[in-house]
Design a protein around this motif. Structure first.
Motif, PDB file in Angstrom:
ATOM      1  N   UNK A 181       0.825  -1.201   0.000  1.00 23.34           N
ATOM      2  CA  UNK A 181       0.000   0.000   0.000  1.00 23.34           C
ATOM      3  C   UNK A 181       0.864   1.258   0.000  1.00 23.34           C
ATOM      4  N   UNK A 182       1.926   1.267   0.790  1.00 24.51           N
ATOM      5  CA  UNK A 182       2.811   2.425   0.801  1.00 24.51           C
ATOM      6  C   UNK A 182       3.540   2.576  -0.526  1.00 24.51           C
ATOM      7  N   UNK A 183       3.928   1.455  -1.121  1.00 24.28           N
ATOM      8  CA  UNK A 183       4.614   1.530  -2.412  1.00 24.28           C
ATOM      9  C   UNK A 183       3.711   2.132  -3.484  1.00 24.28           C
ATOM     10  N   UNK A 184       2.440   1.804  -3.444  1.00 26.55           N
ATOM     11  CA  UNK A 184       1.517   2.384  -4.420  1.00 26.55           C
ATOM     12  C   UNK A 184       1.374   3.897  -4.240  1.00 26.55           C
ATOM     13  N   UNK A 185       1.463   4.390  -2.990  1.00 26.71           N
ATOM     14  CA  UNK A 185       1.399   5.837  -2.770  1.00 26.71           C
ATOM     15  C   UNK A 185       2.625   6.547  -3.330  1.00 26.71           C
ATOM     16  N   UNK A 186       3.769   5.862  -3.391  1.00 23.16           N
ATOM     17  CA  UNK A 186       4.965   6.448  -4.001  1.00 23.16           C
ATOM     18  C   UNK A 186       4.909   6.387  -5.526  1.00 23.16           C
TER      19      UNK A 186
END
Length: 467
Positions: free
Chosen positions: A70-75
């Motif tokens: 999920x955090x990777x998708x925000x980046x």
């Protein structure tokens, strides 16, 4: 005789059980074990682009932080929506953050670095982002994620096919370049293979630069090249490694309050309360319990309350409430959380404990070896009314109520002070010895020798008496 021998063989096989190849569920079990092991692995991810301002500084990538899917998708979402439509994915077989430490340039000596082209690309790139530890599951789905966001199928290319391609800045393209970690012959060292991969990266970037094609590039790996060994899996038993985590059991799972996602995490190695000199260990009743009563718990961005209710505790229903607040402090330009108080509700009465020392940055969790109302354990819990019928000791206490990602604690802000009693004793002893040395040196420098001497051939020295 032969019939008896055959019967004995059948009985022996029955005792041994079925052969491995006869167990139909064995491949599925091995697949599940392999997936569980791989899920705990992390690989680095390096991103850079020819466009500016695609990534803000990653405030959550502190030491020990693992970037989830999920955090990777925000980046990645801002880079794919506002950045170039040409995406390069350099996918290496194996890579770990330790490879950059072992084979990178030391103290700026880029001549010894196996990543000179990569370092040069990051220095010249208007936008770049380095994620030291990304969850293996997030990386395993990265190609599919990029394909869905760009609307283009991945194209496996090498240097020859890349020179023949005509990339268009307006049309999306996903180029996948596979990089090995070891040579096919097995005779080349990892450093030489990494240097060769770095040369491939440099040639690909030079080709795009000569064609003046905007791009966004990513370097990651299928799996890590260096995996920490678990103690039970090491042959011969080498003992517990430094800072290595013990195997997770049911009691090590933290208490988690969820609404739409995990919001509050709480864990302790030992949770003990005392009421009228009666001791009760609440550890097995709190951790690893599926039906733990969390009624009354609440969470928002600025306030959190974790409520633990126990039936028939000391003959009545007792509720423990941990009250935490999150505030922004302009001096430090960041949010800090603090535990406002701890409440114990029983028989219609409420006992309050002040816990003002439980505080830290809101992106961290808080950890302390002892959070107790006993003076021998630090006395962090201070009852508002003295004397109190209730006493409490929480050993290896850890809590997080803000910026929770999944069911894992963030980096912990520990209650242990920087100056321990031993450090203070050493400093004071050193200062005392330095004072003695300075005083002695000053006395030696203050010594004066005689500047006049008696000559037996000349007149005698006369000293005038001063009245």
């Amino acid at each position: 005789m032969m019939a008896a021998t055959a019967a004995a063989r059948v009985r022996a096989r029955a005792r041994r059980g079925p052969a491995l190849w006869q167990i139909r569920w064995l491949p599925l079990l091995l697949l599940v074990v392999a997936a569980a092991t791989a899920a705990e692995q992390q690989v680095p991810l390096v991103l850079w682009s020819s466009d500016r301002d695609l990534w803000a500084p990653a405030v959550d990538t502190h030491e020990g932080h693992i970037t989830s899917d999920m955090q990777l998708s925000t980046y990645l979402d801002p880079a794919l929506e506002m950045g170039p439509r040409n995406v390069l994915l350099f996918l290496q077989d194996k890579l770990s953050i330790e490879d950059f430490t072992a084979y990178g340039g030391v103290f700026g000596n880029k001549q010894d670095s196996a990543f000179s082209n990569l370092e040069n690309a990051l220095d010249l790139a208007p936008s770049s982002l380095v994620l030291p530890a990304v969850d293996w599951y997030a990386v395993s789905t990265l190609t599919t994620y990029l394909q869905e966001k760009l609307g283009a199928s991945p194209l496996h290319v090498d240097l020859a096919t890349l020179r023949e391609l005509k990339l268009n800045a307006s049309l999306p393209a996903l180029l996948l370049i596979r990089l090995p970690y070891t040579a096919s012959s097995g005779l080349m060292a990892p450093r030489e293979v990494l240097t060769g991969n770095d040369e491939v990266i440099g040639q690909v970037l030079s080709t795009l630069k000569s064609e003046d094609v905007p791009y966004t590039a990513a370097l990651t790996a299928v799996r890590p090249s260096r995996v920490a060994r678990d103690v039970p899996m090491v042959a011969g038993g080498l003992g517990r490694q430094l800072l290595q985590k013990e195997p997770v059991s049911a009691l090590t799972q933290p208490v988690s309050y969820n609404d739409t996602a995990p919001r509050i995490l709480f864990w302790a190695q030992n949770f003990t309360v005392v009421y009228r000199d009666q001791w009760k260990d609440l550890t097995p009743m709190t951790f690893g319990v599926q039906d733990l009563n969390l009624t009354g718990s609440f969470w928002n961005d600025s306030f959190a309350r974790l409520s633990l209710t126990y039936e028939q505790l000391f003959g009545t229903t007792v509720t423990f409430k941990f009250i935490l607040a999150n505030r922004f402090y302009p001096v430090s330009a960041r949010h800090w959380f603090s535990m406002e108080r701890l409440e114990i509700h029983s028989n219609g009465s409420v006992v309050y404990f002040n816990v003002s020392q439980v505080t830290g940055p809101s992106i961290y969790s808080f950890h302390c070896q002892y959070v107790s109302s006993l003076s021998k354990n630090g006395n962090l819990l201070v009852p508002r009314t003295q004397p109190s019928l209730w006493q409490m000791t929480i050993q290896d206490f850890q809590i997080q109520a803000f910026n929770v990602m999944g069911e894992q604690f963030s980096y912990a802000s520990d209650c242990a002070g920087f100056f321990s009693p031993g450090i203070w004793m050493g400093l004071l002893t050193s200062l005392f010895m330095l004072f003695i040395f300075t005083y002695g040196l000053h006395m030696i420098l203050s010594l004066k020798t005689m500047d006049r001497f008696d000559d037996h051939k000349g007149p005698a020295i006369t000293l005038t008496q001063i009245v």
